[in-house]
Design a protein around this motif. Sequence first.
Motif, mmCIF file in Angstrom:
data_model
loop_
_atom_site.group_PDB
_atom_site.id
_atom_site.type_symbol
_atom_site.label_atom_id
_atom_site.label_comp_id
_atom_site.label_asym_id
_atom_site.label_seq_id
_atom_site.Cartn_x
_atom_site.Cartn_y
_atom_site.Cartn_z
ATOM 1 N N GLY A 264 0.795 -1.210 0.000
ATOM 2 C CA GLY A 264 0.000 0.000 0.000
ATOM 3 C C GLY A 264 0.831 1.264 0.000
ATOM 4 O O GLY A 264 0.394 2.313 -0.487
ATOM 5 N N ALA A 265 2.052 1.175 0.536
ATOM 6 C CA ALA A 265 2.948 2.335 0.581
ATOM 7 C C ALA A 265 3.670 2.571 -0.737
ATOM 8 O O ALA A 265 4.371 3.578 -0.879
ATOM 9 C CB ALA A 265 3.970 2.159 1.710
ATOM 10 N N GLY A 266 3.522 1.639 -1.676
ATOM 11 C CA GLY A 266 4.124 1.848 -2.990
ATOM 12 C C GLY A 266 5.227 0.881 -3.363
ATOM 13 O O GLY A 266 5.933 1.112 -4.353
ATOM 14 N N ALA A 267 5.397 -0.202 -2.614
ATOM 15 C CA ALA A 267 6.466 -1.153 -2.916
ATOM 16 C C ALA A 267 6.200 -1.891 -4.223
ATOM 17 O O ALA A 267 5.094 -2.377 -4.460
ATOM 18 C CB ALA A 267 6.622 -2.165 -1.780
ATOM 19 N N ASP A 268 7.230 -1.974 -5.071
ATOM 20 C CA ASP A 268 7.184 -2.820 -6.274
ATOM 21 C C ASP A 268 7.611 -4.241 -5.939
ATOM 22 O O ASP A 268 7.160 -5.195 -6.572
ATOM 23 C CB ASP A 268 8.137 -2.273 -7.346
ATOM 24 N N TRP A 269 8.527 -4.349 -4.983
ATOM 25 C CA TRP A 269 9.031 -5.628 -4.487
ATOM 26 C C TRP A 269 8.818 -5.665 -2.977
ATOM 27 O O TRP A 269 8.819 -4.620 -2.316
ATOM 28 C CB TRP A 269 10.537 -5.772 -4.765
ATOM 29 N N ILE A 270 8.690 -6.865 -2.449
ATOM 30 C CA ILE A 270 8.687 -7.058 -1.007
ATOM 31 C C ILE A 270 10.034 -7.669 -0.622
ATOM 32 O O ILE A 270 10.464 -8.658 -1.223
ATOM 33 C CB ILE A 270 7.539 -7.990 -0.562
ATOM 34 N N LYS A 271 10.695 -7.046 0.349
ATOM 35 C CA LYS A 271 11.968 -7.578 0.820
ATOM 36 C C LYS A 271 11.810 -8.118 2.233
ATOM 37 O O LYS A 271 11.235 -7.453 3.107
ATOM 38 C CB LYS A 271 13.061 -6.518 0.804
ATOM 39 N N VAL A 272 12.352 -9.302 2.459
ATOM 40 C CA VAL A 272 12.308 -9.932 3.779
ATOM 41 C C VAL A 272 13.713 -10.338 4.201
ATOM 42 O O VAL A 272 14.529 -10.737 3.364
ATOM 43 C CB VAL A 272 11.366 -11.158 3.771
ATOM 44 N N TYR A 273 13.975 -10.213 5.479
ATOM 45 C CA TYR A 273 15.236 -10.707 6.050
ATOM 46 C C TYR A 273 14.979 -12.105 6.586
ATOM 47 O O TYR A 273 14.387 -12.278 7.651
ATOM 48 C CB TYR A 273 15.727 -9.769 7.151
ATOM 49 N N ALA A 274 15.431 -13.110 5.836
ATOM 50 C CA ALA A 274 15.223 -14.499 6.239
ATOM 51 C C ALA A 274 16.169 -14.919 7.349
ATOM 52 O O ALA A 274 15.940 -15.938 8.012
ATOM 53 C CB ALA A 274 15.391 -15.422 5.035
ATOM 54 N N ASP A 275 17.232 -14.164 7.530
ATOM 55 C CA ASP A 275 18.140 -14.412 8.653
ATOM 56 C C ASP A 275 18.827 -13.109 9.008
ATOM 57 O O ASP A 275 18.744 -12.116 8.292
ATOM 58 C CB ASP A 275 19.153 -15.522 8.343
ATOM 59 N N TYR A 276 19.503 -13.115 10.141
ATOM 60 C CA TYR A 276 20.287 -11.950 10.551
ATOM 61 C C TYR A 276 21.158 -12.359 11.730
ATOM 62 O O TYR A 276 21.117 -13.498 12.199
ATOM 63 C CB TYR A 276 19.393 -10.745 10.909
ATOM 64 N N ARG A 277 21.906 -11.393 12.233
ATOM 65 C CA ARG A 277 22.886 -11.695 13.293
ATOM 66 C C ARG A 277 22.196 -11.752 14.655
ATOM 67 O O ARG A 277 22.401 -10.908 15.531
ATOM 68 C CB ARG A 277 23.980 -10.637 13.260
ATOM 69 N N VAL A 278 21.381 -12.787 14.865
ATOM 70 C CA VAL A 278 20.565 -12.894 16.078
ATOM 71 C C VAL A 278 21.044 -13.970 17.043
ATOM 72 O O VAL A 278 20.465 -14.135 18.123
ATOM 73 C CB VAL A 278 19.088 -13.158 15.713
ATOM 74 N N GLY A 279 22.062 -14.732 16.677
ATOM 75 C CA GLY A 279 22.568 -15.762 17.579
ATOM 76 C C GLY A 279 23.114 -15.151 18.863
ATOM 77 O O GLY A 279 23.517 -13.984 18.886
ATOM 78 N N PRO A 280 23.146 -15.905 19.964
ATOM 79 C CA PRO A 280 23.665 -15.365 21.231
ATOM 80 C C PRO A 280 25.101 -14.885 21.132
ATOM 81 O O PRO A 280 25.525 -14.012 21.890
ATOM 82 C CB PRO A 280 23.530 -16.544 22.197
ATOM 83 N N ASP A 281 25.816 -15.424 20.157
ATOM 84 C CA ASP A 281 27.197 -15.005 19.925
ATOM 85 C C ASP A 281 27.304 -14.019 18.763
ATOM 86 O O ASP A 281 28.403 -13.711 18.292
ATOM 87 C CB ASP A 281 28.081 -16.225 19.649
ATOM 88 N N GLY A 282 26.165 -13.523 18.289
ATOM 89 C CA GLY A 282 26.157 -12.601 17.163
ATOM 90 C C GLY A 282 26.189 -13.280 15.810
ATOM 91 O O GLY A 282 26.309 -12.601 14.783
ATOM 92 N N SER A 283 26.083 -14.593 15.790
ATOM 93 C CA SER A 283 26.134 -15.329 14.525
ATOM 94 C C SER A 283 24.837 -15.154 13.747
ATOM 95 O O SER A 283 23.781 -14.834 14.301
ATOM 96 C CB SER A 283 26.379 -16.815 14.787
ATOM 97 N N THR A 284 24.929 -15.370 12.441
ATOM 98 C CA THR A 284 23.758 -15.262 11.577
ATOM 99 C C THR A 284 22.913 -16.517 11.701
ATOM 100 O O THR A 284 23.399 -17.631 11.500
ATOM 101 C CB THR A 284 24.196 -15.055 10.115
ATOM 102 N N GLN A 285 21.637 -16.321 12.016
ATOM 103 C CA GLN A 285 20.700 -17.424 12.200
ATOM 104 C C GLN A 285 19.376 -17.089 11.525
ATOM 105 O O GLN A 285 19.057 -15.908 11.329
ATOM 106 C CB GLN A 285 20.449 -17.669 13.702
ATOM 107 N N PRO A 286 18.578 -18.097 11.153
ATOM 108 C CA PRO A 286 17.263 -17.819 10.574
ATOM 109 C C PRO A 286 16.394 -17.023 11.545
ATOM 110 O O PRO A 286 16.489 -17.197 12.765
ATOM 111 C CB PRO A 286 16.679 -19.212 10.330
ATOM 112 N N THR A 287 15.551 -16.165 11.000
ATOM 113 C CA THR A 287 14.710 -15.314 11.836
ATOM 114 C C THR A 287 13.222 -15.620 11.689
ATOM 115 O O THR A 287 12.468 -15.445 12.637
ATOM 116 C CB THR A 287 14.952 -13.831 11.505
ATOM 117 N N PHE A 288 12.798 -16.056 10.532
ATOM 118 C CA PHE A 288 11.395 -16.406 10.309
ATOM 119 C C PHE A 288 11.271 -17.916 10.103
ATOM 120 O O PHE A 288 12.162 -18.564 9.534
ATOM 121 C CB PHE A 288 10.837 -15.694 9.073
#
Length: 425
Positions: A205-229
């Motif tokens: 509705g805000a005008g996006a042509d594409w939808i972007k999702v972060y499927a992972d990020y630096r969320v591990g307890p040690d800062g490691s990259t892990q899946p988020t969704f």
Amino acid sequence: MRRLLTALALILTPSLAVAAQPILLKPARVWTAEDAGPPHAGWAVLVKDDKIAAVGPLASIDATGAEVIDLPGATVIPGLMDLHSHLFLHPYNETSWDDQVLKESPITRTLRAGVQAKATLEAGFTTLRDLGTEGVGAADAPLKKAINEGLIPGPRLFVATKAIVATGAYGPARRNFNPEAEIPQGAQEASGVPEVIKAVREQAGAGADWIKVYADYRVGPDGSTQPTFSLEELKALVDTAHSSGRPVSAHASSDEGMRRAVLAGVDTIEHGYGGSEATFKLMAEKGVVFFPTLTAVESTSTYFGGYVAGQTPPTAAMRNADRAFKLALKSGVTIGMGSDVGVFRHGDNARELALMVKAGMTPVQALLAATAIDAKTLGRGETLGQLKPGYLADIVAVTGDPTQAIEATRSVVLVVKGGQVVRRP
């Protein structure tokens, strides 16, 4: 006010006035991006209004009444594309990402984005997919509108407005600040299927042509990259986006994040540094396009990892990115050109092409990635990305032959967007 803005735009950008007559481009050679073949010596390109009217041997083109632009020693190619950009960011060695989001005003960031759009266009990149404003809401949608209306110069934009992230997964990371403070985030947070669906609909509705999702990020307890969704959440996101006619881009650096995103049906994977052979083969099977963003890794390694080009060995992050790129190439994955520009200077997008060739592509493969393949990824393969009659006249001329030496893409001498000469010799 609108008349004033229009008058100012005409004063500031006189080169963007609509061409009053056809234009004949006479370079040393023409590369059409129709296939992986070599450029054609002695060919020319005729532009009428906003489209390509003819491409072929000079003697075969009726250019009566056309303005002739001689381009000795140059190669004419389709306008270049970068499908992973962030116009609302500037290099992290100037200002950290956190400080850009927390301390720079949205007005300043939007004004800078306009300047950076102009620099990008003049560097020969006539189309961008901008994958998130990183804290400036949906400001990319009016930026796109201003470019389309000729108020400011810039590339064709395909925008994502706010990226979608799992609650607590993105940045600025709350754990680094006063836990009682309200910390602005660089993307829209969501948890659970209902919130994910709502977020997609809000961005559409805000005008996006594409939808972007972060499927992972630096969320591990040690800062490691892990899946988020979860896979369920990602499937709901993709189904909602696709049902609205919008493709989905997934930031994914871990193998599991990539795997879930691919199984959920995303259209492109960004980064992919930790991808396994099995996951890249799955991407090839599903037709998911890969954007390796090699320049972002080289840049952050230079800023923060002690890397000095030509003097120090590649960092571990650079080695991982190179490994992933080679594995994707070997696995038959479709690779597009997306650099993550914004991490480094806008207008230097062609650095990504050089790194793609360094990592194993031929110059022609890299050029196809930045033209015909990127156009197809955008769903615009019938109107953009090649030099063919009837296609939009997005055209670049570079000194030398980029099919032999990819570095020629950094020596731009002419830019035409939609039939308008933006830069000339």
